[in-house]
Design a protein around this motif. Structure first.
Motif, short mmCIF file in Angstrom:
data_model
loop_
_atom_site.label_atom_id
_atom_site.label_comp_id
_atom_site.label_asym_id
_atom_site.label_seq_id
_atom_site.Cartn_x
_atom_site.Cartn_y
_atom_site.Cartn_z
N LYS A 65 0.85 -1.19 0.00
CA LYS A 65 0.00 0.00 0.00
C LYS A 65 0.88 1.24 0.00
O LYS A 65 1.92 1.29 0.67
CB LYS A 65 -0.92 0.01 1.22
CG LYS A 65 -1.96 1.11 1.17
CD LYS A 65 -3.03 0.96 2.24
CE LYS A 65 -4.08 2.05 2.08
NZ LYS A 65 -5.18 1.90 3.06
N HIS A 66 0.41 2.23 -0.73
CA HIS A 66 1.20 3.47 -0.85
C HIS A 66 0.29 4.68 -0.70
O HIS A 66 -0.79 4.74 -1.26
CB HIS A 66 1.88 3.52 -2.22
CG HIS A 66 2.71 4.77 -2.41
ND1 HIS A 66 3.95 4.92 -1.84
CD2 HIS A 66 2.47 5.91 -3.11
CE1 HIS A 66 4.44 6.10 -2.17
NE2 HIS A 66 3.56 6.72 -2.94
N SER A 67 0.75 5.65 0.08
CA SER A 67 0.06 6.93 0.21
C SER A 67 1.07 8.04 0.00
O SER A 67 2.22 7.93 0.46
CB SER A 67 -0.58 7.07 1.60
OG SER A 67 -1.54 6.06 1.81
N TRP B 275 1.80 12.31 -1.96
CA TRP B 275 1.40 13.44 -2.79
C TRP B 275 1.73 13.12 -4.24
O TRP B 275 2.89 12.90 -4.58
CB TRP B 275 2.13 14.71 -2.34
CG TRP B 275 1.73 15.14 -0.96
CD1 TRP B 275 2.44 14.99 0.19
CD2 TRP B 275 0.51 15.77 -0.60
NE1 TRP B 275 1.75 15.49 1.27
CE2 TRP B 275 0.55 15.98 0.81
CE3 TRP B 275 -0.63 16.19 -1.31
CZ2 TRP B 275 -0.49 16.60 1.51
CZ3 TRP B 275 -1.66 16.80 -0.61
CH2 TRP B 275 -1.59 17.00 0.77
N TYR B 276 0.69 13.12 -5.08
CA TYR B 276 0.86 12.71 -6.48
C TYR B 276 0.55 13.87 -7.42
O TYR B 276 -0.44 14.59 -7.25
CB TYR B 276 -0.08 11.54 -6.80
CG TYR B 276 0.13 10.97 -8.19
CD1 TYR B 276 1.22 10.15 -8.46
CD2 TYR B 276 -0.76 11.28 -9.23
CE1 TYR B 276 1.42 9.64 -9.72
CE2 TYR B 276 -0.56 10.77 -10.50
CZ TYR B 276 0.53 9.95 -10.75
OH TYR B 276 0.73 9.44 -12.01
N TRP C 263 -3.34 14.34 -2.59
CA TRP C 263 -3.08 13.16 -1.76
C TRP C 263 -3.74 11.95 -2.36
O TRP C 263 -4.89 11.99 -2.78
CB TRP C 263 -3.58 13.38 -0.34
CG TRP C 263 -3.23 12.25 0.58
CD1 TRP C 263 -4.02 11.23 0.96
CD2 TRP C 263 -1.96 12.06 1.20
NE1 TRP C 263 -3.33 10.38 1.81
CE2 TRP C 263 -2.05 10.88 1.97
CE3 TRP C 263 -0.74 12.76 1.18
CZ2 TRP C 263 -0.99 10.38 2.70
CZ3 TRP C 263 0.32 12.26 1.93
CH2 TRP C 263 0.18 11.09 2.69
N MET C 264 -2.99 10.85 -2.44
CA MET C 264 -3.51 9.64 -3.05
C MET C 264 -3.07 8.43 -2.23
O MET C 264 -1.93 8.38 -1.75
CB MET C 264 -2.99 9.53 -4.49
CG MET C 264 -3.79 8.60 -5.38
SD MET C 264 -3.32 8.86 -7.11
CE MET C 264 -4.14 10.40 -7.46
N SER C 265 -3.98 7.48 -2.07
CA SER C 265 -3.66 6.27 -1.31
C SER C 265 -4.18 5.07 -2.09
O SER C 265 -5.36 5.03 -2.46
CB SER C 265 -4.31 6.32 0.07
OG SER C 265 -4.00 5.17 0.81
N GLU C 266 -3.28 4.12 -2.35
CA GLU C 266 -3.68 2.94 -3.13
C GLU C 266 -2.64 1.84 -2.96
O GLU C 266 -1.53 2.08 -2.48
CB GLU C 266 -3.81 3.32 -4.61
CG GLU C 266 -2.52 3.86 -5.22
CD GLU C 266 -2.72 4.51 -6.58
OE1 GLU C 266 -3.85 4.89 -6.90
OE2 GLU C 266 -1.73 4.63 -7.31
N GLU C 267 -3.00 0.64 -3.37
CA GLU C 267 -2.07 -0.48 -3.36
C GLU C 267 -1.46 -0.61 -4.75
O GLU C 267 -2.18 -0.70 -5.74
CB GLU C 267 -2.77 -1.78 -2.96
CG GLU C 267 -1.81 -2.94 -2.79
CD GLU C 267 -2.47 -4.20 -2.26
OE1 GLU C 267 -2.19 -4.58 -1.11
OE2 GLU C 267 -3.29 -4.78 -3.00
N SER D 145 6.91 4.04 -6.27
CA SER D 145 5.72 3.42 -6.84
C SER D 145 5.88 3.31 -8.36
O SER D 145 6.17 4.30 -9.04
CB SER D 145 4.49 4.27 -6.52
OG SER D 145 3.37 3.80 -7.23
#
Length: 593
Positions: free
Chosen positions: A164-166, A168-169, A206-210, A255
């Motif tokens: 999992k990664h969170s 600033w994208y 802000w982004m959070s995803e696997e 990522s």
């Protein structure tokens, strides 16, 4: 009066050889050896390989794209001028979130959207006379195969994890940034507070995803070892110092994929169709796709195993805003699969206008097509090499373009051609007398003039330019050749060979002026290939005598015959603004047709 012969005053020419060493550290010497050519002296050596970045197709080309491509093309042509085989890669970056979003806004299929954008960038390269060997597109089938193979190698070597990664994208940069690289600013058009990347100024969210990660953190020691062993790898040195400091502080894992439900316009992860390969891993591999990756042992491509390997690239040219991707991620990826990084990277600065960043909202973006229509292709190539910035940003100015055209191209180079080809000159006679070493009586003043132009100006100019080109100082190299032109003008004026009573020494004194024009034109071919080609045609220099060996004193005695009285204006006077606009409109109409 004194009696002097040419042979008594001409310094012998010195053979010049440029060698480029690539001192890999011991920890990766085995990588370097795998890609070193084993060819004997009778077999072909590795071509000089140079690349531009691949350009995003979501927006129209701007002057910065033209600048990067011109730098690459001039260096490629310089290598060819020296007799080296050289190849140039350019192209377009066509996958990723911003392409997907731009195509969605346009209401068309992403591939159709990319086709239009790629064609525009290809037209830019063709219009600017960029001598590329391949225009690569990341949607090309062989590139897709190279990317997926590269992924499998990284995974097999244990460099890829799913977690999992969170963070600033930035959609614009197609990149995640750490908290330390984010800042809050006021958005000028709206006055709202927004978060942006400190490095690029692009908006982040802000982004959070696997997704899958590349173990970049584990590569920091090897990268630092590589940087230490290659102290001039990144130019200019100021940016290299900042890069090394950043890596020394430590790196976070990177990522390298996005969930396909969010990003479906991209290459699927091998063995996991729920993920799309992250655009920078995809995009950077284009440089080895061209070289035929995956390679056989020794770095050759399977279909051309008898040909010399192209990789590693000898020079990769990038803008200063993409240093992180090309100087941290790219060498880390390559070292992780056991391949050598490129030999050198040149990062150039940007273009401003009136010292302000170019922006569509401010209406100060320079359209490269319009600029070439207005001023001419070679004029723009010349101007960009003269005024473009490497360390500091170049400031674009139409007034400067016109001034440089008038002074350097019209009043210096063009005027020298017409002065040399005066009706009073016997060019063939001058060359014959030089060849047989005719002796003449000269005054001390005339002898001093002759020796200065011949010994101080013409001797070694080729080597002085090569020294500049080796440092990627294209503006400095061009000024060396222009210095010859200026000094030749001074010589002609001071010698005043048109005056009565100088008939006996005219042919003798004319010779270094002839060579000043010929040699400077030869040396400027990579910068202005069309105009210098035309000058050499007019001056009757044979096509087979336009290379490195001939760009020195006394290397050609069979040119210029019959050109006396030639009146062609190599660089016509600048048109009025009204005439310029009519010319631009006609050119655009022809292009649309």
């Amino acid at each position: 009066m004194m009696l002097l012969s040419r042979s008594s005053r001409v310094a012998g020419t010195t053979a010049y050889q440029c060698t480029c060493r690539y001192p890999y550290p011991r920890a990766i010497n085995h990588v370097a050896r795998r890609f070193q050519s084993t060819a004997s002296d009778t077999e072909p050596k590795k071509p000089y390989y140079i690349t531009t970045p691949i350009y995003y197709v979501n927006a129209a080309p701007h002057i910065g794209h033209l600048y990067t491509s011109v730098l690459a093309d001039v260096i490629k042509r310089w290598q060819q001028f020296k007799g080296n085989e050289s190849v140039l890669l350019t192209g377009t970056d066509e996958y990723g979130m911003k392409i997907q979003q731009a195509a969605g806004r346009a209401g068309i299929d992403p591939k159709e959207f990319c086709n239009t954008g790629a064609e525009t960038f290809k037209k830019l390269a063709d219009t600017a006379n960029i001598s590329y060997d391949r225009f690569i597109r990341t949607t090309d089938e062989d590139h897709k195969e190279a990317v997926q193979h590269f992924w499998r190698v990284l995974r097999e070597r244990g460099f890829i994890d799913l977690k999992k990664h969170s963070g600033w994208y930035s959609v614009s940069d197609e990149a995640f940034y750490p908290e330390s690289s984010i800042e809050q600013i006021v958005h000028p058009p709206t006055g709202q507070l927004i978060l942006v990347s400190k490095e690029t100024g692009k908006t982040v969210e802000w982004m959070s995803e696997e997704n899958y990660h590349f173990k970049l953190s584990a590569m920091a020691p090897q990268l630092l070892e590589f940087y230490h062993a290659n102290p001039t790898w990144l130019l200019p040195s100021q940016r290299y110092d900042l890069l090394k400091a950043e890596v020394s502080r430590g790196l976070e894992d990177l990522s390298i994929s996005r969930p396909r439900e969010r990003l479906n316009w991209g290459i699927p992860v091998p063995g996991d169709d729920s993920q799309t390969i992250y655009v920078w891993l995809d995009a950077l591999i284009n440089y080895i796709t061209f070289s035929g990756y995956p390679w056989l042992p020794g770095g050759t491509r399977p279909s051309d195993k008898d040909k010399p390997a192209v990789w590693p690239a000898d020079l990769q040219i990038i803008g200063k805003d993409i240093i992180r991707f090309h100087c941290i991620y790219w060498p880390a990826f390559l070292l992780a699969i056991g391949a050598p990084p490129p030999k050198r990277i040149l990062s150039h600065a940007h273009w401003t206008m009136s010292k302000r960043k170019m922006s569509k909202s401010d209406g100060n973006v320079v359209d490269p097509f319009h600029a070439m229509d207005r001023w001419g292709v070679d004029t723009m190539r010349f101007y960009m090499c003269m005024d473009g910035g490497i360390v500091n940003d170049g400031d674009y100015s139409n007034t400067e373009v016109e001034d440089k055209y008038t002074h350097y191209l019209g009043n210096q180079i063009g005027s020298l051609l017409t002065r040399i080809c005066s009706k009073k000159h016997d060019i063939a006679g001058s060359l014959r007398s030089e060849k047989v070493d005719v002796q003449v009586e000269l005054t001390e003043e005339m002898d001093k003039l002759y020796n200065h132009l011949r010994g101080n100006v013409l001797e070694g100019v080729r080597e002085r330019m090569e020294e500049r080109m080796e440092r990627c100082d294209l503006g400095g190299a061009l000024r060396e050749a222009l210095g010859v032109v200026a000094e030749t003008h001074k010589y002609i004026h001071a010698a005043a060979l048109w005056q009565e009573g100088k008939e006996r020494v005219r042919n003798y004194m004319l010779y270094p002026a002839l060579e000043g024009l010929r040699i400077s034109a030869l040396l400027m071919q990579p910068f202005m290939p069309e105009r210098m080609g035309r000058l050499l045609d007019l001056f009757k220099v044979r096509a087979e005598r336009r290379g490195w060996e001939c760009a020195a004193l006394g290397m050609d005695f069979e040119y210029g015959e019959g050109t006396e009285g030639m009146k062609e204006r190599l660089f016509p006077r600048i048109y009025s603004r009204e005439q310029q606009m009519e010319k631009v409109k006609a050119s655009r109409a022809q292009r649309r047709a």
